[in-house]
Write an enzyme that holds these catalytic residues in place. Structure first.
Site, PDB file in Angstrom:
ATOM      1  N   GLY A   1       0.812  -1.214   0.000  1.00 42.48           N
ATOM      2  CA  GLY A   1       0.000   0.000   0.000  1.00 42.48           C
ATOM      3  C   GLY A   1       0.846   1.264   0.000  1.00 42.48           C
ATOM      4  O   GLY A   1       0.517   2.238  -0.685  1.00 42.48           O
TER       5      GLY A   1
ATOM      6  N   ASN B   1      -7.901   3.298   9.107  1.00 42.07           N
ATOM      7  CA  ASN B   1      -7.246   2.150   9.723  1.00 42.07           C
ATOM      8  C   ASN B   1      -7.465   2.066  11.228  1.00 42.07           C
ATOM      9  O   ASN B   1      -7.367   0.998  11.812  1.00 42.07           O
ATOM     10  CB  ASN B   1      -5.739   2.163   9.424  1.00 42.07           C
TER      11      ASN B   1
ATOM     12  N   GLN C   1      -7.600  -0.690   3.931  1.00 42.49           N
ATOM     13  CA  GLN C   1      -8.350  -1.330   5.024  1.00 42.49           C
ATOM     14  C   GLN C   1      -9.688  -1.892   4.545  1.00 42.49           C
ATOM     15  O   GLN C   1     -10.168  -2.892   5.081  1.00 42.49           O
ATOM     16  CB  GLN C   1      -8.589  -0.334   6.168  1.00 42.49           C
TER      17      GLN C   1
ATOM     18  N   SER D   1      -3.113  -3.285  -0.108  1.00 43.15           N
ATOM     19  CA  SER D   1      -2.023  -3.987   0.580  1.00 43.15           C
ATOM     20  C   SER D   1      -2.443  -5.433   0.813  1.00 43.15           C
ATOM     21  O   SER D   1      -3.568  -5.688   1.263  1.00 43.15           O
ATOM     22  CB  SER D   1      -1.779  -3.296   1.918  1.00 43.15           C
ATOM     23  N   ALA D   2      -1.534  -6.382   0.550  1.00 41.56           N
ATOM     24  CA  ALA D   2      -1.892  -7.803   0.650  1.00 41.56           C
ATOM     25  C   ALA D   2      -1.941  -8.315   2.090  1.00 41.56           C
ATOM     26  O   ALA D   2      -2.761  -9.158   2.435  1.00 41.56           O
ATOM     27  CB  ALA D   2      -0.897  -8.633  -0.167  1.00 41.56           C
ATOM     28  N   HIS D   3      -1.054  -7.773   2.948  1.00 43.96           N
ATOM     29  CA  HIS D   3      -0.958  -8.377   4.290  1.00 43.96           C
ATOM     30  C   HIS D   3      -2.156  -8.080   5.180  1.00 43.96           C
ATOM     31  O   HIS D   3      -2.332  -8.717   6.217  1.00 43.96           O
ATOM     32  CB  HIS D   3       0.364  -7.994   4.978  1.00 43.96           C
TER      33      HIS D   3
ATOM     34  N   THR E   1      11.429  -8.102 -10.932  1.00 44.58           N
ATOM     35  CA  THR E   1      10.930  -9.444 -11.248  1.00 44.58           C
ATOM     36  C   THR E   1       9.631  -9.718 -10.486  1.00 44.58           C
ATOM     37  O   THR E   1       9.543  -9.451  -9.284  1.00 44.58           O
ATOM     38  CB  THR E   1      11.996 -10.505 -10.883  1.00 44.58           C
TER      39      THR E   1
ATOM     40  N   CYS F   1       4.850   9.223  23.037  1.00 46.39           N
ATOM     41  CA  CYS F   1       5.744  10.140  22.323  1.00 46.39           C
ATOM     42  C   CYS F   1       7.170   9.909  22.810  1.00 46.39           C
ATOM     43  O   CYS F   1       7.399   9.056  23.677  1.00 46.39           O
ATOM     44  CB  CYS F   1       5.313  11.584  22.511  1.00 46.39           C
TER      45      CYS F   1
HETATM   46  N1  PLP Z   1      -2.847   2.683   4.042  1.00 47.25           N
HETATM   47  C1  PLP Z   1      -3.513   2.280   5.135  1.00 47.25           C
HETATM   48  C2  PLP Z   1      -4.873   2.824   5.410  1.00 47.25           C
HETATM   49  C3  PLP Z   1      -2.940   1.330   5.992  1.00 47.25           C
HETATM   50  O1  PLP Z   1      -3.617   0.923   7.064  1.00 47.25           O
HETATM   51  C4  PLP Z   1      -1.659   0.829   5.685  1.00 47.25           C
HETATM   52  C5  PLP Z   1      -0.988  -0.133   6.588  1.00 47.25           C
HETATM   53  O2  PLP Z   1      -0.937   0.038   7.782  1.00 47.25           O
HETATM   54  C6  PLP Z   1      -1.004   1.281   4.520  1.00 47.25           C
HETATM   55  C7  PLP Z   1      -1.634   2.218   3.735  1.00 47.25           C
HETATM   56  C8  PLP Z   1       0.357   0.791   4.144  1.00 47.25           C
HETATM   57  O3  PLP Z   1       0.283  -0.469   3.543  1.00 47.25           O
HETATM   58  P1  PLP Z   1       1.602  -1.400   3.457  1.00 47.25           P
HETATM   59  O4  PLP Z   1       1.861  -1.896   4.833  1.00 47.25           O
HETATM   60  O5  PLP Z   1       1.227  -2.485   2.496  1.00 47.25           O
HETATM   61  O6  PLP Z   1       2.690  -0.550   2.933  1.00 47.25           O
END
Ligand code: PLP
Length: 373
Positions: free
Chosen positions: A71, A149, A177, A197-199, A234, A318
């Site tokens: 992502g 997210n 998300q 994003s795949a994960h 690749t 923080c």
């Molecule tokens: N965008 C959102 C809303 C996400 O929650 C995340 C991952 O936390 C990302 C982008 C980033 O994706 P990736 O971990 O595949 O780089």
């Protein structure tokens, strides 16, 4: 007790059964899908079929899917395209975007582009009228995430896209998300770019894609010309095959997630724990619940649950170690609310029994804290 993982929005538990199936499938097909020999061509067909299935999940076509390292890269591609296609202009984003959007936008700001950040109210949703008011003849891109997210709150992307098209402005949505958690039809939405994003759906880390309607997008990574010359390197055939299978599994799981989320809420109400839901529940994903606990600070709750093998997320510390609440909840409400808010994100492995254990633990902690007062 076994671990209870309720942090799927950070990353999903992997679908290891699918990983194993794909390893078996690829054991004798190790060639580069770009190679012209028959083994390479076999792999190329597998890759093509995976891309087709992934495209179908969004009512898109194969050529519109550009595989990336996830992502973050897909989001970067969009802003890189803007930076290389325009010398100046205005970009509208929301103030609750993922850091990969916020930081890309700020980079462009340092290069002379103007960035307008739309506020959200306590529903977690941007105001469409405010969006339209911010559009000028210089607006070149609107980028608003499909669902947040931390809260799972869904934005009115169709309405945003209708406005964008009325003024002939490019529109991008980070659908990381929302992907496979609710049905998304990109044809109907009529947006130019979307990042995935795949994960987040149990597939591999460092894999994902950019949906792009246009073939003229400027590549971020150049080299051997893979992915129609738009993203070299690749091909990750393993990543693509796993993602394709995870897509089917996740889309079939939406009702299950809804059911577990409803159960979570019912049980919370029954428990008499003092809580409020952050954002508009009616407009949220089936897998995320962001909750404000009146009597429990988020860091205390996260630590207490952690000791009991339950994993959730919330505000962060923080650099001085002081707990600061989530920026998203602060943007929707205020700092005090943020300090007592946490995210529960469920997935394919979450059961009602797990939810019972989690709620018992929260109740125990609340009772302890109230006793001490
Ligand atoms: N965008 C959102 C809303 C996400 O929650 C995340 C991952 O936390 C990302 C982008 C980033 O994706 P990736 O971990 O595949 O780089």
């Amino acid at each position: 007790m076994n671990n209870i993982y309720l942090d799927y929005a950070a990353t999903s538990i992997k679908h290891f059964d699918i990983f194993k199936d794909v390893i078996n499938e690829l054991e004798n097909i190790y060639a580069n899908p770009s190679s012209s020999h028959s083994l390479g061509r076999k792999n190329n067909i597998l890759l093509k079929n995976a891309r087709k299935n992934i495209a179908k999940s969004l009512n898109a076509i194969e050529d519109e899917i550009i595989f990336t390292s996830g992502g973050t890269e897909a989001n970067n591609m969009v802003f890189n395209h803007i930076e290389n296609s325009f010398s100046s202009g205005e970009i509208i984003i929301s103030n609750i975007e993922h850091p990969s959007i916020i930081n890309c936008a700020e980079k462009l700001e340092s290069k002379g582009f103007k960035i307008i950040k739309l506020n959200v109210d306590s529903s977690g949703i941007i105001n469409i009228n405010e969006l339209e008011k911010k559009i000028t003849t210089n607006t070149i891109l609107i980028s608003v995430m499909y669902a947040n997210n931390e809260t799972g709150i869904i934005q009115p992307i169709k309405e945003i896209s209708t406005i964008a098209k009325k003024y002939n402005i490019l529109i991008h949505s980070d659908i990381v998300q929302a992907y496979c958690k609710i049905p998304i039809n990109l044809k109907e939405l009529n947006i130019d770019f979307a990042s995935v994003s795949a994960h987040k759906i149990g597939a591999t880390n460092n894999f994902g894609f950019l949906y792009t309607k246009s073939r003229n997008i400027k590549p971020l990574i150049i080299g051997g010309g893979q992915e129609q010359g738009l993203r070299s390197g690749t091909s990750d055939i393993f990543g693509a095959l796993v993602l394709s299978k995870c897509v089917d599994k996740t889309l079939n799981n939406i009702e299950y997630l809804k059911n577990i989320k409803n159960y979570f809420l019912e049980k919370l109400i029954e428990s008499n724990i003092e809580f409020e839901i952050n954002g508009n529940l009616e407009k949220s994903l089936p897998n995320i619940l962001n909750i404000y606990f009146k009597n429990i600070e988020s860091q205390r709750l996260i630590t207490y649950l952690d000791i009991n093998d339950i994993y959730i997320s919330g505000g962060s510390a923080c650099s001085s170690g002081i707990i600061i609440g989530s920026k998203i909840i602060t943007a929707m409400y205020d700092k005090n609310r943020a300090k007592n808010s946490v995210r529960f994100s469920i997935g394919f492995n979450t059961t009602k029994e797990m939810i019972d254990i989690v709620i018992n633990n929260i109740k125990k902690l609340e009772d302890k804290l109230l006793e001490r007062r």
